[in-house]
Scaffold this motif. Structure first.
Motif, PDB file in Angstrom:
ATOM      1  N   PHE A   4       0.801  -1.224   0.000  1.00 31.05           N
ATOM      2  CA  PHE A   4       0.000   0.000   0.000  1.00 31.05           C
ATOM      3  C   PHE A   4       0.836   1.278   0.000  1.00 31.05           C
ATOM      4  N   ASP A   5       2.123   1.185   0.263  1.00 32.08           N
ATOM      5  CA  ASP A   5       2.950   2.394   0.316  1.00 32.08           C
ATOM      6  C   ASP A   5       3.058   2.980  -1.092  1.00 32.08           C
ATOM      7  N   PRO A   6       2.572   4.237  -1.305  1.00 32.35           N
ATOM      8  CA  PRO A   6       2.571   4.807  -2.666  1.00 32.35           C
ATOM      9  C   PRO A   6       3.987   5.003  -3.238  1.00 32.35           C
ATOM     10  N   ARG A   7       5.002   5.034  -2.369  1.00 31.88           N
ATOM     11  CA  ARG A   7       6.370   5.190  -2.875  1.00 31.88           C
ATOM     12  C   ARG A   7       6.796   3.973  -3.692  1.00 31.88           C
ATOM     13  N   VAL A   8       6.246   2.804  -3.347  1.00 33.39           N
ATOM     14  CA  VAL A   8       6.601   1.592  -4.086  1.00 33.39           C
ATOM     15  C   VAL A   8       6.002   1.637  -5.493  1.00 33.39           C
ATOM     16  N   ASP A   9       4.707   2.013  -5.593  1.00 28.54           N
ATOM     17  CA  ASP A   9       4.094   2.132  -6.924  1.00 28.54           C
ATOM     18  C   ASP A   9       4.813   3.185  -7.769  1.00 28.54           C
ATOM     19  N   TRP A  10       5.144   4.299  -7.112  1.00 23.81           N
ATOM     20  CA  TRP A  10       5.871   5.343  -7.842  1.00 23.81           C
ATOM     21  C   TRP A  10       7.218   4.813  -8.355  1.00 23.81           C
ATOM     22  N   LEU A  11       7.951   4.052  -7.531  1.00 27.84           N
ATOM     23  CA  LEU A  11       9.251   3.504  -7.934  1.00 27.84           C
ATOM     24  C   LEU A  11       9.089   2.535  -9.099  1.00 27.84           C
ATOM     25  N   LEU A  12       8.031   1.725  -9.063  1.00 25.37           N
ATOM     26  CA  LEU A  12       7.786   0.796 -10.174  1.00 25.37           C
ATOM     27  C   LEU A  12       7.557   1.555 -11.483  1.00 25.37           C
ATOM     28  N   GLU A  13       6.794   2.634 -11.415  1.00 25.91           N
ATOM     29  CA  GLU A  13       6.527   3.416 -12.624  1.00 25.91           C
ATOM     30  C   GLU A  13       7.806   4.070 -13.143  1.00 25.91           C
ATOM     31  N   LEU A  14       8.644   4.559 -12.224  1.00 30.60           N
ATOM     32  CA  LEU A  14       9.912   5.165 -12.638  1.00 30.60           C
ATOM     33  C   LEU A  14      10.777   4.141 -13.358  1.00 30.60           C
ATOM     34  N   LEU A  15      10.877   2.930 -12.807  1.00 31.19           N
ATOM     35  CA  LEU A  15      11.725   1.892 -13.397  1.00 31.19           C
ATOM     36  C   LEU A  15      11.189   1.455 -14.759  1.00 31.19           C
ATOM     37  N   LYS A  16       9.884   1.409 -14.898  1.00 29.92           N
ATOM     38  CA  LYS A  16       9.318   1.033 -16.198  1.00 29.92           C
ATOM     39  C   LYS A  16       9.544   2.137 -17.233  1.00 29.92           C
ATOM     40  N   ALA A  17       9.472   3.389 -16.796  1.00 28.53           N
ATOM     41  CA  ALA A  17       9.693   4.509 -17.722  1.00 28.53           C
ATOM     42  C   ALA A  17      11.167   4.599 -18.133  1.00 28.53           C
ATOM     43  N   ALA A  18      12.055   4.221 -17.217  1.00 27.01           N
ATOM     44  CA  ALA A  18      13.504   4.283 -17.500  1.00 27.01           C
ATOM     45  C   ALA A  18      14.053   2.871 -17.668  1.00 27.01           C
ATOM     46  N   ARG A  19      13.342   2.059 -18.446  1.00 29.08           N
ATOM     47  CA  ARG A  19      13.629   0.626 -18.571  1.00 29.08           C
ATOM     48  C   ARG A  19      15.077   0.358 -18.998  1.00 29.08           C
ATOM     49  N   HIS A  20      15.641   1.228 -19.815  1.00 29.59           N
ATOM     50  CA  HIS A  20      16.988   0.987 -20.348  1.00 29.59           C
ATOM     51  C   HIS A  20      18.064   1.797 -19.616  1.00 29.59           C
ATOM     52  N   GLU A  21      17.721   2.323 -18.453  1.00 30.50           N
ATOM     53  CA  GLU A  21      18.683   3.113 -17.686  1.00 30.50           C
ATOM     54  C   GLU A  21      18.907   2.475 -16.315  1.00 30.50           C
ATOM     55  N   LYS A  22      20.112   2.704 -15.770  1.00 33.41           N
ATOM     56  CA  LYS A  22      20.453   2.173 -14.457  1.00 33.41           C
ATOM     57  C   LYS A  22      19.940   3.114 -13.363  1.00 33.41           C
ATOM     58  N   VAL A  23      19.410   2.526 -12.292  1.00 34.80           N
ATOM     59  CA  VAL A  23      18.844   3.321 -11.195  1.00 34.80           C
ATOM     60  C   VAL A  23      19.434   2.809  -9.877  1.00 34.80           C
ATOM     61  N   LEU A  24      19.988   3.719  -9.095  1.00 32.17           N
ATOM     62  CA  LEU A  24      20.508   3.393  -7.770  1.00 32.17           C
ATOM     63  C   LEU A  24      19.508   3.869  -6.724  1.00 32.17           C
ATOM     64  N   VAL A  25      19.097   2.949  -5.858  1.00 32.75           N
ATOM     65  CA  VAL A  25      18.162   3.277  -4.780  1.00 32.75           C
ATOM     66  C   VAL A  25      18.884   3.106  -3.451  1.00 32.75           C
ATOM     67  N   ILE A  26      18.859   4.135  -2.605  1.00 27.05           N
ATOM     68  CA  ILE A  26      19.502   4.040  -1.289  1.00 27.05           C
ATOM     69  C   ILE A  26      18.450   4.225  -0.204  1.00 27.05           C
ATOM     70  N   CYS A  27      18.455   3.300   0.748  1.00 21.73           N
ATOM     71  CA  CYS A  27      17.554   3.327   1.899  1.00 21.73           C
ATOM     72  C   CYS A  27      18.396   3.386   3.178  1.00 21.73           C
ATOM     73  N   SER A  28      17.758   3.664   4.269  1.00 22.73           N
ATOM     74  CA  SER A  28      18.512   3.772   5.518  1.00 22.73           C
ATOM     75  C   SER A  28      18.922   2.416   6.059  1.00 22.73           C
ATOM     76  N   GLU A  29      18.120   1.358   5.799  1.00 21.98           N
ATOM     77  CA  GLU A  29      18.394   0.060   6.414  1.00 21.98           C
ATOM     78  C   GLU A  29      18.330  -1.074   5.394  1.00 21.98           C
ATOM     79  N   ALA A  30      19.027  -2.182   5.725  1.00 21.96           N
ATOM     80  CA  ALA A  30      19.071  -3.344   4.841  1.00 21.96           C
ATOM     81  C   ALA A  30      17.687  -3.958   4.665  1.00 21.96           C
ATOM     82  N   ALA A  31      16.885  -3.998   5.746  1.00 23.07           N
ATOM     83  CA  ALA A  31      15.560  -4.621   5.665  1.00 23.07           C
ATOM     84  C   ALA A  31      14.695  -3.926   4.621  1.00 23.07           C
ATOM     85  N   THR A  32      14.772  -2.601   4.538  1.00 18.86           N
ATOM     86  CA  THR A  32      13.992  -1.861   3.549  1.00 18.86           C
ATOM     87  C   THR A  32      14.425  -2.222   2.141  1.00 18.86           C
ATOM     88  N   ALA A  33      15.731  -2.290   1.915  1.00 18.40           N
ATOM     89  CA  ALA A  33      16.245  -2.638   0.582  1.00 18.40           C
ATOM     90  C   ALA A  33      15.819  -4.037   0.172  1.00 18.40           C
TER      91      ALA A  33
END
Length: 958
Positions: A477-506
């Motif tokens: 339900f977290d809207p940040r996850v849906d937003w991230l999925l849309e970003l990755l689909k829009a930038a399908r051929h580009e590399k994306v680095l995601v940084i979170c505060s903790e390993a469990a989140t990643a």
């Protein structure tokens, strides 16, 4: 092969067995006893890998009783040889049967191996000559030690490395701003000091949290294998040495640990070191009355260790007095009084203004002329021409203030950084998070200080997981996850680095991306081993079939280079401006070719929105680097934590006041930093045009294919398997029939290598091979320290010469005693001669490569027959060759003496002139140059000539 009892033979494949004796001949088999090693070998007579040992007139041989005989004639009776000649210790005639030859006889000289029938493959002779010529060229090269690291060729870094790395016992402060590569500069300096023989033992002191990062950086980037010392390692090393620090040459340890363990500090202090490196030197607090314990430790070591490198991005962080104290560590005689230092600094502004006028081409004012004339000790005209301006500026850079011991580059003075663009995306706060927050409040979960409450409030997914359990995934339900999925689909051929505060989140995010949309991702966190992290980073770096997204915990901010990506997603924000800059710094690096797009999804009406605005509007920390971030944060942290903990709205008056305070302090500090810039120091630190010329030279060397050709031939001849994997990568694995048991730098399981710098920078799992890599240097040493390729026999098809005409190619080496500093002036120098049967040298007319291309290899049996039939001729030509090579040695030593004198005299004169106007030049530097010149002059005069390799060529018409 005709074998007879008592005959002496030597193994072609196991030369360390010594001289063998035939003890049994039975049908198709023959047995040899090797008394020197106590080994027996049974061979098939027809293809036994052994060579008959036969000496000839003129040879000197050794008996089993260790006396020597100069052979005059050889007699053969019933298949056994008897040598007649003069015994060398008595001068009397003597005879020696072959059965009584020394069992420990080895053929080390190339002519001895040739006459004994131990003929090498033709390709190995070529490999040896190439190893000699490449080694000679690299040791003379001014770029040695600069191009060998897994680093981008960045002008200011290379300039500092060259300027400092070639000094005797350098003592400098590296104070580049964050992100400009102080660790890389230090690594290149250490690399040069070790390769050039100026240092053998290096001690690196760092904060405890940076020990592994330094260990990894030195190994990954420069192939320097440091040992990390802590209490456990010292206890283990006590079995190897009385002082555990004597057990390793290259050591990293924590300064905090030495501060707490007096006994360990005493052991470090009692050890002989050549170079001390101290990172995060701004933590060394000092006042004249109460210096900190950490400062006292470094001071005590700096008094004993000749070379000292101090690293800090913020030289004035603890105040100007502490900055003076760090300079005092480098040169206590020069920086002896703080008030005198302040008085001297007052003149820097005037000098910098005059230098700026020289740079801009403006006419100099009378005051500027006076300042420059006084500083340079010469009259400076009001309107000097362009050439004079450059010369004046060069002298000024050399002599100005702390320029010799302090290097500081700023982003304001260095170009090449990409544009940073913020994409802040506000998203609605889910009801599930609201409910979890209410439940936490009712259960007393809002206890703790403001900082603890703020940290909880920034990460609502953690609160939800705490009350709902790990099975109730917040990713649904977290809207940040849906937003991230849309970003990755829009930038399908580009590399994306995601940084979170903790390993469990990643980990949770990676699972959601993979299961919901099949997106290829990799995770990178502190719970993984170093090898696992390397594999994840390599998977992300792959251009074809690699991961589109890498999801990191905060550890992804540690010194890794992901500049091949241009999208950075900050799934949450750290409560520390330095950490934020480190996160962005994974992509915002010199060499980044694209805009860095920083995406920050945040939940509206939460502390996430407040923190985002504080960073962006208060500090401008997303789109610009923020050197003021930490001090401003420390000044307002209580107010910031209080607002974040209570989750007050963005329109709250208290938040508006906080923003105004932050902006005011940020602008004031920024203006102060700008006013404090020493532009002359920045010009000196960046290297100017000479630094760009150095980059161009190294780029040209990178494009040269000679290393690839030599390395592949080296691997082929040694017997290393090579498998081309594409993308400029080759897999090397030890072969089943290698010439040596192990190859320097090659793991038993093999490794994947590349010769391309850009590939190595984007794929840290690959080994980057350069001329300075231990695998290449070790391979060259392996060839030249053994008999590999020391002789060869071949046929040359040439209708214009009579069949049977001999040619003898001789490779001599002019070398002196081993002295690490001598190599840059007189490395072992090859001398090639190509003699016809009359002793005429044809080398100038027929190059090595041209001759090699026309030669046809032959089997060992035929080669031995050809050599045996021409032995007297070969002996005579070798003697003539020595006579011809002798004048060349005189030319080589004269050239070496001239190079050495020009370099050392020039440096001595420069430093003497510099010392008159800039006291930062130490007297010990001048004395070292005088003593070094005397010592090297003596060594050059001791140069000897040695025959290193010999190739016998016979003309044929077939």
């Amino acid at each position: 092969m005709a074998f007879g009892l008592g005959q002496r033979w030597i193994s072609d494949t196991e030369t360390d067995l010594g001289l063998g004796t035939v003890v049994a001949v039975d049908g198709r088999m023959v047995t040899l006893l090797f008394p020197a090693s106590g080994e027996n070998r049974i061979y098939a007579k027809e293809d036994a890998p052994v060579t008959r040992v036969q000496f000839h007139a003129g040879d000197t041989i050794t008996s089993h009783e260790e006396w020597t005989l100069k052979v005059e004639t050889v007699e053969e009776q019933q298949g056994l040889l008897t040598y007649h000649g003069i015994r060398q210790d008595t001068g009397e005639p003597e005879s020696l049967k072959e059965v009584f030859l020394s069992n420990f006889l080895k053929f080390n000289k190339p002519q001895d191996r040739l006459f004994a029938g131990q003929v090498e493959r033709l390709s190995r002779f070529s490999l040896r000559y190439q190893a000699l010529t490449h080694q000679h060229a690299r040791r003379l090269s001014p770029t040695r030690g600069l191009a060998g690291g897994r680093v981008s060729l960045i002008p200011h870094q290379l300039h500092i490395a060259r300027e400092v790395g070639q000094r005797h016992a350098p003592r400098v402060l590296l104070a580049d701003e964050v992100g400009l590569g102080k660790t890389i500069e230090a690594g290149m300096i250490i690399h040069q000091q070790l390769l050039g023989g100026r240092a053998q033992r290096v001690l690196i002191l760092v904060p405890e949290t940076l020990q592994y990062q330094w260990l990894i950086e030195m190994r990954r980037r420069f192939n320097l294998h440091f040992a990390l010392f802590d209490e456990e390692r010292c206890i283990e090393a006590a079995h190897e040495a009385d002082n555990p620090f004597d057990s390793e040459q290259l050591v990293i340890c924590s300064l905090d640990w030495l501060r707490k363990k007096r006994a360990r500090f005493d052991e470090v202090h009692d050890t002989q070191w050549d170079l001390l490196v101290v990172d995060e030197a701004h933590h060394l607090e000092w006042s004249e009355s109460t210096p900190s314990r950490a400062y006292q430790i470094v001071e005590a070591l700096a008094e004993e260790i000749p070379g000292v490198l101090l690293l800090t991005a913020t030289p004035d962080q603890l105040g100007h007095e502490s900055h003076f104290a760090r300079l005092r560590l480098l040169d206590p005689e020069r920086f002896y009084d703080y008030d005198a230092f302040l008085a001297e600094e007052q003149s820097y502004g005037q000098v910098a203004d005059a230098a700026q006028a020289l740079l801009s081409g403006d006419a100099l004012t009378a005051d500027q002329q006076a300042v420059l004339s006084d500083c340079l000790g010469q009259t400076v005209p009001a309107q000097p021409d362009e050439l004079s301006r450059q010369q004046l500026l060069g002298e000024l850079l050399d002599r100005h203030g702390t320029g010799r011991i302090l290097f500081r580059n700023t982003r304001a003075s260095i170009s090449g950084f990409p544009e940073r663009v913020l994409d802040a995306v506000g998203l609605p706060l889910p009801e599930q998070y609201k409910t979890a927050a209410r439940v936490m409040g009712m259960m007393g979960g809002s206890s703790g200080d403001a900082e603890a409450q703020a940290r909880r409030a920034l990460y609502p997914e953690k609160i939800f997981a705490q009350f709902e359990g790990d099975d109730a995934s917040w990713t649904r339900f977290d809207p940040r996850v849906d937003w991230l999925l849309e970003l990755l689909k829009a930038a399908r051929h580009e590399k994306v680095l995601v940084i979170c505060s903790e390993a469990a989140t990643a980990l949770t995010l990676e699972n959601a991306l993979r299961t919901r949309e099949g997106i290829r991702g990799a995770v990178f966190h502190e719970g993984m081993s170093l090898l696992e992290r390397d594999k994840a980073a390599a998977y992300f770096a792959q251009t074809e079939g690699g991961a589109q997204v890498l999801l990191c915990s905060e550890i992804g901010s540690e010194g890794r280079n992901f500049q091949f990506a241009s999208h950075l997603v900050l799934f949450d924000l750290p409560l520390n401006p330095d950490l934020l800059e480190q996160r962005i710094g994974r992509l915002d690096r010199i060499g980044q070719l694209n805009r860095v797009q920083i995406h920050v999804p945040y939940l509206q009406g939460t502390p996430q929105a407040l923190l985002l605005r504080w960073y962006h509007e208060g500090l401008g920390a997303f789109e610009q680097t923020c050197p003021t971030g930490r001090p401003v944060f420390e000044a307002v942290r209580d107010s910031l934590f209080a607002l974040l903990a209570t989750s007050q709205g963005e329109d709250d008056a208290a938040f508006a006041e906080l923003l105004a305070t932050t902006q005011a302090q940020h602008q004031a500090l920024k203006a102060k930093l700008e006013q404090g810039r020493d532009r002359l120091l920045e010009i000196h630190s960046s290297g100017g045009q000479s630094a760009h010329a150095l980059v161009a030279q190294l780029d040209e060397e990178d494009d040269d294919t000679s290393l690839v050709s030599f390395a592949l031939q080296l691997f082929d001849d040694i017997g290393i398997n090579q498998d081309d994997r594409g993308e400029d990568a080759i897999v090397l694995t030890p072969g089943d029939h290698m010439l040596v048991p192990s190859f320097p730098g090659l793991p038993a399981e093999g490794c994947t290598v590349t010769f391309e710098r850009n590939t190595a920078l984007s794929r840290e799992d690959l080994t980057f091979l350069t001329w300075d890599h231990p695998m290449i240097r070790g391979g060259i040493d392996l060839i030249l320290s053994s008999e590999i390729g020391s002789n060869a026999v071949a046929l040359l098809k040439n209708q214009s010469l009579p069949a049977g005409t001999p040619l003898l190619e001789l490779i001599f080496v002019a070398e002196s005693a081993v002295h690490p500093q001598l190599y840059r002036f007189l490395p072992p120098t090859p001398i090639r001669l190509l003699l016809d049967k009359a002793g005429n040298d044809l080398a100038a007319k027929v190059s090595f490569e041209a001759l090699s291309r026309q030669l046809t290899p032959i089997n060992r049996h035929l080669a031995s027959k050809l050599v045996g039939a021409s032995q007297a001729l070969i002996h005579g030509l070798i003697a003539q060759g020595e006579t011809l090579a002798a004048p060349r040695v005189a030319e080589i030593t004269a050239a070496a003496q001239a190079r050495m004198s020009q370099a050392l005299d020039g440096e001595l004169q420069r430093l003497q002139a510099l010392q008159a106007v800039n006291p930062s030049v130490r007297a010990s530097e001048l004395q070292h140059l005088v003593e070094l010149k005397d010592e090297l002059t003596h060594q050059i005069q001791q140069t000897q000539l040695k025959l290193d390799a010999i190739r016998f060529v016979v003309i044929t018409h077939q």
